[in-house]
Design an enzyme around this catalytic site. Structure first.
Site, PDB file in Angstrom:
ATOM      1  N   HIS A 102      -3.553  -0.537  -6.846  1.00 59.01           N
ATOM      2  CA  HIS A 102      -2.485  -1.356  -6.478  1.00 59.01           C
ATOM      3  C   HIS A 102      -2.194  -1.282  -7.942  1.00 59.01           C
ATOM      4  CE1 HIS A 102      -1.143  -5.111  -5.522  1.00 59.01           C
ATOM      5  NE2 HIS A 102      -0.909  -5.069  -4.319  1.00 59.01           N
ATOM      6  N   PHE A 103      -0.814  -0.837  -7.876  1.00 59.02           N
ATOM      7  CA  PHE A 103      -0.362   0.273  -7.031  1.00 59.02           C
ATOM      8  C   PHE A 103       0.110   2.037  -7.976  1.00 59.02           C
ATOM      9  CE2 PHE A 103       1.195  -3.583  -4.309  1.00 59.02           C
ATOM     10  CZ  PHE A 103       0.935  -2.570  -2.702  1.00 59.02           C
TER      11      PHE A 103
END
Length: 207
Positions: A102-103
């Protein structure tokens, strides 16, 4: 839900939240009633490891999802309402799994895990208040109680320390126990999440 757009320059210069009454989260100075514990003593290190569990069913999460390392101070009758106030902490590890997921190219801790840290604090407090319910009850989120989450800031691999302050604002005993609390998450001393009226309950397994 309201979201804002921030430029890369704004994200790089995090200023955190303003206009929060920090005095509400002041812990008592009386160390006699203070409790400290390592969360590792209450949680498993793997999904199939139950060695750290104090209870059979109402349990705290395993290492992979545990968002708290230590309960640094806990006053069961502290706080402005007299229902309890707590301070917990977590060390930020650059190799945490969520930074990889993420991410891609912009690693940050998901906001949902910040909320999860408050839920885990409430679970700890609930088991302390109602230890006799741990084996025949399970945790449930109280979606019928309206909550508010305000955030401005991110947890990145460059950060070092997360601190969580939570105070219980309401306690319900019947028909099922419920704790409602406000919480504040800071990263390296900067307040970035303010969580209001979050609740967790304990319900019988045979309900």
């Amino acid at each position: 839900t309201h979201f804002g757009f921030f430029t890369q320059e704004a994200l790089a210069a995090q200023v955190g939240l303003h206009q929060i009454d920090m005095s509400r989260y002041t812990l008592p100075e009386d160390s006699v009633t203070n409790r400290q514990t390592a969360m590792v003593d209450h949680t498993p290190t793997a999904p199939d490891d139950l060695s750290g569990h104090v209870h059979e069913n109402a349990v705290l999460p395993g290492r992979a999802i545990r968002m708290i390392d230590n309960i640094e101070a806990y006053f069961p009758e502290g706080g402005p309402h007299g229902y309890g106030i707590i301070r917990a902490s977590k060390k930020v590890l650059p190799k945490e799994w969520f930074f990889k997921a993420h991410f891609l190219g912009d690693p940050v801790c998901p906001g949902s895990l910040g909320l999860e840290s408050l839920i885990q604090v409430l679970k700890f407090m609930a088991l302390d208040r109602w230890p006799h319910l741990g084996d025949d009850h399970c945790f449930t989120l109280k979606s019928d109680i309206r909550h508010r989450w305000t955030y401005r800031g991110q947890i990145t691999p460059e950060n070092r320390h997360i601190e969580l302050l939570a105070l219980v604002t309401n306690v319900v005993e019947e028909p099922f126990p419920v704790l409602t609390a406000d919480g504040l998450l800071t990263v390296d001393g900067l307040p970035i999440y303010h969580m209001e009226q979050f609740s967790i309950g304990l319900v019988p397994l045979d309900r």
